[in-house]
Design an enzyme around this catalytic site. Structure first.
Site, PDB file in Angstrom:
ATOM      1  N   LYS A   8       0.820  -1.195   0.000  1.00  0.00           N
ATOM      2  CA  LYS A   8       0.000   0.000   0.000  1.00  0.00           C
ATOM      3  C   LYS A   8       0.864   1.260   0.000  1.00  0.00           C
ATOM      4  O   LYS A   8       0.381   2.361  -0.228  1.00  0.00           O
ATOM      5  CB  LYS A   8      -0.876   0.032   1.279  1.00  0.00           C
ATOM      6  CG  LYS A   8      -1.805  -1.141   1.458  1.00  0.00           C
ATOM      7  CD  LYS A   8      -2.499  -1.002   2.828  1.00  0.00           C
ATOM      8  CE  LYS A   8      -2.629  -2.338   3.466  1.00  0.00           C
ATOM      9  NZ  LYS A   8      -3.070  -2.262   4.862  1.00  0.00           N
ATOM     10  N   GLY A   9       2.147   1.078   0.302  1.00  0.00           N
ATOM     11  CA  GLY A   9       3.026   2.221   0.588  1.00  0.00           C
ATOM     12  C   GLY A   9       3.162   3.226  -0.538  1.00  0.00           C
ATOM     13  O   GLY A   9       3.473   4.396  -0.289  1.00  0.00           O
ATOM     14  N   GLU A  57       7.454   2.148  -6.412  1.00  0.00           N
ATOM     15  CA  GLU A  57       7.699   1.761  -5.008  1.00  0.00           C
ATOM     16  C   GLU A  57       7.861   2.993  -4.133  1.00  0.00           C
ATOM     17  O   GLU A  57       8.256   4.059  -4.609  1.00  0.00           O
ATOM     18  CB  GLU A  57       8.997   0.944  -4.925  1.00  0.00           C
ATOM     19  CG  GLU A  57       8.835  -0.522  -4.585  1.00  0.00           C
ATOM     20  CD  GLU A  57       8.225  -0.854  -3.235  1.00  0.00           C
ATOM     21  OE1 GLU A  57       7.438  -0.056  -2.680  1.00  0.00           O
ATOM     22  OE2 GLU A  57       8.526  -1.939  -2.742  1.00  0.00           O
ATOM     23  N   ASP A  58       7.574   2.816  -2.847  1.00  0.00           N
ATOM     24  CA  ASP A  58       7.798   3.910  -1.902  1.00  0.00           C
ATOM     25  C   ASP A  58       9.266   3.990  -1.495  1.00  0.00           C
ATOM     26  O   ASP A  58       9.845   5.075  -1.429  1.00  0.00           O
ATOM     27  CB  ASP A  58       6.893   3.759  -0.661  1.00  0.00           C
ATOM     28  CG  ASP A  58       6.929   2.361  -0.055  1.00  0.00           C
ATOM     29  OD1 ASP A  58       7.650   1.479  -0.572  1.00  0.00           O
ATOM     30  OD2 ASP A  58       6.231   2.142   0.957  1.00  0.00           O
ATOM     31  N   ASP A  80      14.908  -0.897   0.234  1.00  0.00           N
ATOM     32  CA  ASP A  80      15.698  -1.140   1.440  1.00  0.00           C
ATOM     33  C   ASP A  80      16.713  -2.242   1.100  1.00  0.00           C
ATOM     34  O   ASP A  80      17.777  -1.966   0.553  1.00  0.00           O
ATOM     35  CB  ASP A  80      14.705  -1.542   2.535  1.00  0.00           C
ATOM     36  CG  ASP A  80      15.308  -1.623   3.906  1.00  0.00           C
ATOM     37  OD1 ASP A  80      15.904  -0.650   4.350  1.00  0.00           O
ATOM     38  OD2 ASP A  80      15.169  -2.684   4.551  1.00  0.00           O
ATOM     39  N   PHE A  85      14.539   4.650  10.006  1.00  0.00           N
ATOM     40  CA  PHE A  85      13.181   4.185   9.713  1.00  0.00           C
ATOM     41  C   PHE A  85      12.270   5.390   9.515  1.00  0.00           C
ATOM     42  O   PHE A  85      12.119   6.219  10.410  1.00  0.00           O
ATOM     43  CB  PHE A  85      12.643   3.276  10.815  1.00  0.00           C
ATOM     44  CG  PHE A  85      11.426   2.532  10.354  1.00  0.00           C
ATOM     45  CD1 PHE A  85      11.552   1.357   9.633  1.00  0.00           C
ATOM     46  CD2 PHE A  85      10.153   3.043  10.602  1.00  0.00           C
ATOM     47  CE1 PHE A  85      10.433   0.688   9.157  1.00  0.00           C
ATOM     48  CE2 PHE A  85       9.027   2.383  10.136  1.00  0.00           C
ATOM     49  CZ  PHE A  85       9.176   1.207   9.411  1.00  0.00           C
ATOM     50  N   VAL A  86      11.696   5.490   8.323  1.00  0.00           N
ATOM     51  CA  VAL A  86      10.893   6.663   7.989  1.00  0.00           C
ATOM     52  C   VAL A  86       9.424   6.289   7.791  1.00  0.00           C
ATOM     53  O   VAL A  86       9.088   5.157   7.431  1.00  0.00           O
ATOM     54  CB  VAL A  86      11.431   7.370   6.725  1.00  0.00           C
ATOM     55  CG1 VAL A  86      12.786   8.004   7.002  1.00  0.00           C
ATOM     56  CG2 VAL A  86      11.518   6.419   5.529  1.00  0.00           C
ATOM     57  N   ASP A 103       4.430   3.408   6.361  1.00  0.00           N
ATOM     58  CA  ASP A 103       3.804   3.179   7.657  1.00  0.00           C
ATOM     59  C   ASP A 103       4.758   2.565   8.672  1.00  0.00           C
ATOM     60  O   ASP A 103       5.811   2.024   8.324  1.00  0.00           O
ATOM     61  CB  ASP A 103       2.622   2.207   7.501  1.00  0.00           C
ATOM     62  CG  ASP A 103       3.095   0.771   7.253  1.00  0.00           C
ATOM     63  OD1 ASP A 103       3.908   0.568   6.333  1.00  0.00           O
ATOM     64  OD2 ASP A 103       2.674  -0.136   8.005  1.00  0.00           O
ATOM     65  N   ARG A 160       0.645   6.778   7.575  1.00  0.00           N
ATOM     66  CA  ARG A 160       0.657   6.858   6.106  1.00  0.00           C
ATOM     67  C   ARG A 160       0.146   8.194   5.584  1.00  0.00           C
ATOM     68  O   ARG A 160       0.513   8.619   4.496  1.00  0.00           O
ATOM     69  CB  ARG A 160      -0.221   5.752   5.503  1.00  0.00           C
ATOM     70  CG  ARG A 160       0.306   4.337   5.683  1.00  0.00           C
ATOM     71  CD  ARG A 160      -0.481   3.384   4.791  1.00  0.00           C
ATOM     72  NE  ARG A 160      -0.343   1.982   5.142  1.00  0.00           N
ATOM     73  CZ  ARG A 160       0.636   1.177   4.721  1.00  0.00           C
ATOM     74  NH1 ARG A 160       1.590   1.653   3.949  1.00  0.00           N
ATOM     75  NH2 ARG A 160       0.675  -0.089   5.068  1.00  0.00           N
TER      76      ARG A 160
HETATM   77  P1  IMP Z   1      13.026  -4.337   0.447  1.00  0.00           P
HETATM   78  O1  IMP Z   1      13.720  -3.395  -0.486  1.00  0.00           O
HETATM   79  O2  IMP Z   1      12.575  -5.604  -0.183  1.00  0.00           O
HETATM   80  O3  IMP Z   1      13.859  -4.608   1.686  1.00  0.00           O
HETATM   81  O4  IMP Z   1      11.715  -3.745   1.018  1.00  0.00           O
HETATM   82  C1  IMP Z   1      11.161  -2.568   0.759  1.00  0.00           C
HETATM   83  C2  IMP Z   1       9.884  -2.476   1.583  1.00  0.00           C
HETATM   84  O5  IMP Z   1      10.194  -2.487   2.996  1.00  0.00           O
HETATM   85  C3  IMP Z   1       9.191  -1.197   1.318  1.00  0.00           C
HETATM   86  O6  IMP Z   1       8.247  -1.316   0.274  1.00  0.00           O
HETATM   87  C4  IMP Z   1       8.543  -0.887   2.650  1.00  0.00           C
HETATM   88  O7  IMP Z   1       7.275  -1.496   2.712  1.00  0.00           O
HETATM   89  C5  IMP Z   1       9.436  -1.510   3.677  1.00  0.00           C
HETATM   90  N1  IMP Z   1      10.350  -0.511   4.285  1.00  0.00           N
HETATM   91  C6  IMP Z   1      11.695  -0.477   4.183  1.00  0.00           C
HETATM   92  N2  IMP Z   1      12.225   0.557   4.865  1.00  0.00           N
HETATM   93  C7  IMP Z   1      11.177   1.208   5.420  1.00  0.00           C
HETATM   94  C8  IMP Z   1      11.067   2.401   6.239  1.00  0.00           C
HETATM   95  O8  IMP Z   1      12.045   3.085   6.593  1.00  0.00           O
HETATM   96  N3  IMP Z   1       9.804   2.765   6.593  1.00  0.00           N
HETATM   97  C9  IMP Z   1       8.691   2.072   6.211  1.00  0.00           C
HETATM   98  N4  IMP Z   1       8.741   0.963   5.443  1.00  0.00           N
HETATM   99  C10 IMP Z   1       9.972   0.537   5.048  1.00  0.00           C
HETATM  100 MG    MG Z   2       6.272  -1.068   0.146  1.00  0.00          MG
END
Ligand code: IMP
Ligand code: MG
Length: 183
Positions: free
Chosen positions: A44-45, A101-102, A105, A154-155, A161, A167
């Protein structure tokens, strides 16, 4: 500013400049009759980011959604991703998907989704993220469009969220660690 927010990392004005810049890049890259641009919101991000971005895109565009989460125990990702809501289209071979994507990470989610959507037969698959935490990568991944790189904090806000909250904030803020230190 909400009391749970330690500081604002990306202001509303900065986000507005970012969406304007990325929309112009997308307009340039997807111009032409032969393109069939579909923005794919990773729920949902990315809802807020995609909503603002699509309003600034002037080339013809369709929208769709996919819901995915990286699968693992606690903070340890197995490198596989669960699809909770799939992208279902009969014409993927004629679609130029741009996955929105939001935040990136570890890189696991977007690198998986890119391969998955290509495997389903999409004509092209590119990626766009508002935020990128390059220091956190577990798998190599470079997005085609990136709003801004941020440090390892962590944002929340602007779609992102913590336990489904925050959100609706209009900016990206660093969550005060006291909110999750009791975990
Ligand atoms: P990754 O790149 O597969 O590790 O995951 C990315 C997802 O992790 C994002 O779409 C978010 O849902 C979540 N995520 C990673 N860092 C944060 C953060 O700082 N705040 C909120 N959600 C995060
Ligand atoms: Mg996400």
């Amino acid at each position: 500013m909400r009391k749970d927010i330690a500081k604002i990392l990306v202001t509303e004005e900065e986000i507005d400049r970012i969406t304007t810049r990325i929309a112009a890049q997308i307009d340039r890259d997807y111009a032409g009759e032969d393109k069939n641009l579909i923005l794919v919101c990773v729920l949902k991000g990315s809802i807020v980011f995609m909503g603002d971005l699509m309003k600034k895109i002037t080339v013809p565009v369709e929208i769709d959604c996919i819901k995915a989460s990286s699968y693992g125990a606690g903070t340890v990702t197995t490198g596989t991703v669960n699809i909770h809501l799939d992208l279902v289209r009969p014409d993927l071979d004629k679609c130029d998907l741009l996955v929105i994507e939001d935040i990136i990470d570890s890189g696991v989610t977007l690198s998986y989704l890119t391969k998955y959507l290509k495997g389903k037969g999409a004509r092209s698959v590119k990626t766009c993220t508002l935020l990128d935490k390059p220091s956190r990568r577990r798998v190599e991944f470079v997005p085609d469009y990136c709003g801004t790189e941020i440090p390892d904090e962590f944002v929340v806000g602007y779609g992102l969220d913590y336990n489904e909250r925050y959100r609706a904030l209009p900016y990206i803020g660093v969550l005060d660690p006291s909110v999750y230190s009791g975990e």
